[in-house]
Design a protein around this motif. Structure first.
Motif, PDB file in Angstrom:
ATOM      1  N   LYS A 337       0.829  -1.203   0.000  1.00 25.44           N
ATOM      2  CA  LYS A 337       0.000   0.000   0.000  1.00 25.44           C
ATOM      3  C   LYS A 337       0.869   1.261   0.000  1.00 25.44           C
ATOM      4  O   LYS A 337       0.590   2.225  -0.720  1.00 25.44           O
ATOM      5  CB  LYS A 337      -0.920  -0.002   1.218  1.00 25.44           C
ATOM      6  N   ARG A 338       1.931   1.255   0.803  1.00 24.89           N
ATOM      7  CA  ARG A 338       2.813   2.429   0.849  1.00 24.89           C
ATOM      8  C   ARG A 338       3.528   2.644  -0.475  1.00 24.89           C
ATOM      9  O   ARG A 338       3.733   3.780  -0.912  1.00 24.89           O
ATOM     10  CB  ARG A 338       3.838   2.267   1.976  1.00 24.89           C
ATOM     11  N   LEU A 339       3.918   1.557  -1.126  1.00 22.31           N
ATOM     12  CA  LEU A 339       4.570   1.683  -2.427  1.00 22.31           C
ATOM     13  C   LEU A 339       3.623   2.312  -3.445  1.00 22.31           C
ATOM     14  O   LEU A 339       4.033   3.163  -4.249  1.00 22.31           O
ATOM     15  CB  LEU A 339       5.036   0.313  -2.915  1.00 22.31           C
ATOM     16  N   GLU A 340       2.369   1.903  -3.429  1.00 23.71           N
ATOM     17  CA  GLU A 340       1.399   2.457  -4.373  1.00 23.71           C
ATOM     18  C   GLU A 340       1.153   3.935  -4.111  1.00 23.71           C
ATOM     19  O   GLU A 340       0.928   4.711  -5.049  1.00 23.71           O
ATOM     20  CB  GLU A 340       0.087   1.678  -4.276  1.00 23.71           C
ATOM     21  N   LEU A 341       1.203   4.334  -2.837  1.00 23.06           N
ATOM     22  CA  LEU A 341       0.956   5.730  -2.490  1.00 23.06           C
ATOM     23  C   LEU A 341       2.190   6.604  -2.701  1.00 23.06           C
ATOM     24  O   LEU A 341       2.088   7.733  -3.190  1.00 23.06           O
ATOM     25  CB  LEU A 341       0.490   5.829  -1.038  1.00 23.06           C
ATOM     26  N   LEU A 342       3.359   6.092  -2.315  1.00 28.59           N
ATOM     27  CA  LEU A 342       4.574   6.900  -2.328  1.00 28.59           C
ATOM     28  C   LEU A 342       5.337   6.821  -3.637  1.00 28.59           C
ATOM     29  O   LEU A 342       6.024   7.771  -4.020  1.00 28.59           O
ATOM     30  CB  LEU A 342       5.502   6.467  -1.177  1.00 28.59           C
ATOM     31  N   TYR A 343       5.257   5.680  -4.313  1.00 30.56           N
ATOM     32  CA  TYR A 343       6.021   5.488  -5.550  1.00 30.56           C
ATOM     33  C   TYR A 343       5.109   5.013  -6.689  1.00 30.56           C
ATOM     34  O   TYR A 343       5.350   3.957  -7.270  1.00 30.56           O
ATOM     35  CB  TYR A 343       7.149   4.469  -5.326  1.00 30.56           C
ATOM     36  N   PRO A 344       4.075   5.752  -7.015  1.00 27.36           N
ATOM     37  CA  PRO A 344       3.206   5.326  -8.117  1.00 27.36           C
ATOM     38  C   PRO A 344       3.974   5.326  -9.437  1.00 27.36           C
ATOM     39  O   PRO A 344       4.661   6.292  -9.769  1.00 27.36           O
ATOM     40  CB  PRO A 344       2.096   6.382  -8.114  1.00 27.36           C
ATOM     41  N   ASP A 345       3.868   4.228 -10.165  1.00 27.71           N
ATOM     42  CA  ASP A 345       4.534   4.069 -11.469  1.00 27.71           C
ATOM     43  C   ASP A 345       6.060   4.128 -11.349  1.00 27.71           C
ATOM     44  O   ASP A 345       6.749   4.292 -12.359  1.00 27.71           O
ATOM     45  CB  ASP A 345       4.067   5.143 -12.470  1.00 27.71           C
ATOM     46  N   ARG A 346       6.593   3.982 -10.142  1.00 32.47           N
ATOM     47  CA  ARG A 346       8.048   4.033  -9.959  1.00 32.47           C
ATOM     48  C   ARG A 346       8.546   2.852  -9.139  1.00 32.47           C
ATOM     49  O   ARG A 346       9.586   2.931  -8.497  1.00 32.47           O
ATOM     50  CB  ARG A 346       8.469   5.347  -9.281  1.00 32.47           C
TER      51      ARG A 346
END
Length: 384
Positions: A337-346
């Motif tokens: 969830k944090r990856l999707e919020l903090l690093y979208p498309d990255r």
């Protein structure tokens, strides 16, 4: 957005429905609109309407070329990265190309259809493409293309900024919930660190190994309490946290635990969201090594490829059937969830849960010190 899937969902069926509805509306609207122009020069509105509709659908090829070039190439690659000169240059280039595509369609297909439909009244008309010339045909072709290109770009930008604002609100919500959970279980930091210092002083002479463990535990707690409230922390501190945690876990297993740890020596002033990697390592001990009766083993390889952090974490586990209930724990879901919020498309985050081995692969595009300093000057959307 789950409440408006037709507008925001990335599922194929919703995206296809969105695009079909958009272009169908535009083709019908343009057909009705430009039938008035044809009516003034040919034979009346209702006589011109079928041909105008046909032309509108043919010109969609040029309009779609321009719209998709803007929203999938120019905007994400240049405009959103604040490369304004490149944005202007590419936009102008696509305008010219769209004009040529429209003129080509006009000369090769539409002109013949008009002659066939209208007959001599159009064949001798001064409004034929061959009479107008290439320059005026280019301008005529851009007439609707610029309009729909601007509309598509505006929709793309509005959707981008809305989703970005929603991500910020979600981060703020996650941050508030995490802080409340921490406060509920938090022992006063001064008491905890004073106690650890006293234990360290007592064990420094009597048990050097215990003294080192206390130091590592103190560093780990200090990072969680004081560093993790920042949006970004130096990568070297995050890796030091991992080393301290692994050192504390090794005490539980002694020589029974087989470890293969490879961490980068030079982190090149890269920054990362705090406590992003620790749940992955913690999960490998909690659900992997601690459940193995024979020889537990964990392999952690962390590499830097340019600005991309590459993590491969593998651990052995019980040989038992994999079910939906034990595939992913809460800690892993929080990381996702944090990856999707903090690093979208990255980022790329994959998990392989086999019968005897658990594999986590993570790739994240990191940020340099200048970008981290800029984020620190903005309102904090931290994890804890």
């Amino acid at each position: 957005m789950q409440h408006l899937p037709f507008i925001f969902s990335n599922e194929w069926k919703y995206r296809l429905q969105r695009h079909l509805a958009f272009w169908l509306f535009w083709a019908i609207f343009q057909g009705f609109l430009y039938s008035f122009v044809a009516a003034n020069s040919i034979r009346g509105y209702f006589r011109s309407l079928p041909m105008s509709m046909t032309e509108s659908f043919i010109f969609l090829f040029a309009h779609m070329f321009l719209a998709y070039s803007l929203i999938y190439f120019v905007i994400p690659r240049f405009l959103l990265k604040q490369k304004y000169w490149q944005t202007a240059a590419w936009t102008f280039a696509f305008f010219i190309l769209t004009g040529y595509v429209s003129a080509l369609l006009n000369f090769t297909i539409i002109d013949k259809l008009r002659v066939s439909y209208y007959g001599e009244s159009y064949a001798n008309s001064p409004f034929r493409p061959s009479t107008l010339g290439i320059q005026r045909s280019l301008l005529a072709g851009l007439r609707g293309g610029i309009t729909i290109g601007g509309i598509a770009a505006a929709i793309k930008l509005m959707k981008y900024w809305y989703l970005k604002e929603q991500r910020n609100l979600q981060l703020q919500k996650e941050n508030t919930e995490s802080q409340l959970q921490l406060l509920k279980a938090q022992v006063h930091p001064h008491f905890m660190f004073n106690t650890l210092n006293n234990i360290y002083a007592y064990t420094q002479d009597t048990s050097p190994v215990a003294s080192k463990l206390v130091t590592r535990l103190s560093d780990l707690l200090r990072f969680i309490l004081y560093e993790s409230n920042q949006p970004l922390v130096p990568l070297e501190k995050e890796l030091k946290l991992i080393e301290d945690y692994i050192a504390l876990e090794k005490v539980r297993y002694g020589n029974k635990l087989e470890l293969d740890i490879q961490l980068p020596v030079d982190t090149n002033n890269f920054y990362i969201a705090p406590l992003l990697l620790l749940p992955l390592v913690e999960n490998s001990f909690k659900h992997g090594a601690s459940n193995l009766l024979d020889q537990p083993w964990i392999s952690l390889h962390v590499n830097l490829d340019g600005k991309q952090l590459q993590v491969k974490l593998v651990n052995g586990k019980f040989s038992k059937p994999v079910t939906k209930g034990n595939q992913v724990g809460i800690g892993i879901e929080n990381v996702r969830k944090r990856l999707e919020l903090l690093y979208p498309d990255r980022h790329e985050f994959t998990i392989t849960n086999d019968e005897e081995v658990y594999i986590v692969n993570l790739k994240v595009d990191l940020e340099l010190k200048a970008d981290a300093d800029l984020k620190k000057s903005q309102p904090s959307l931290s994890y804890a």
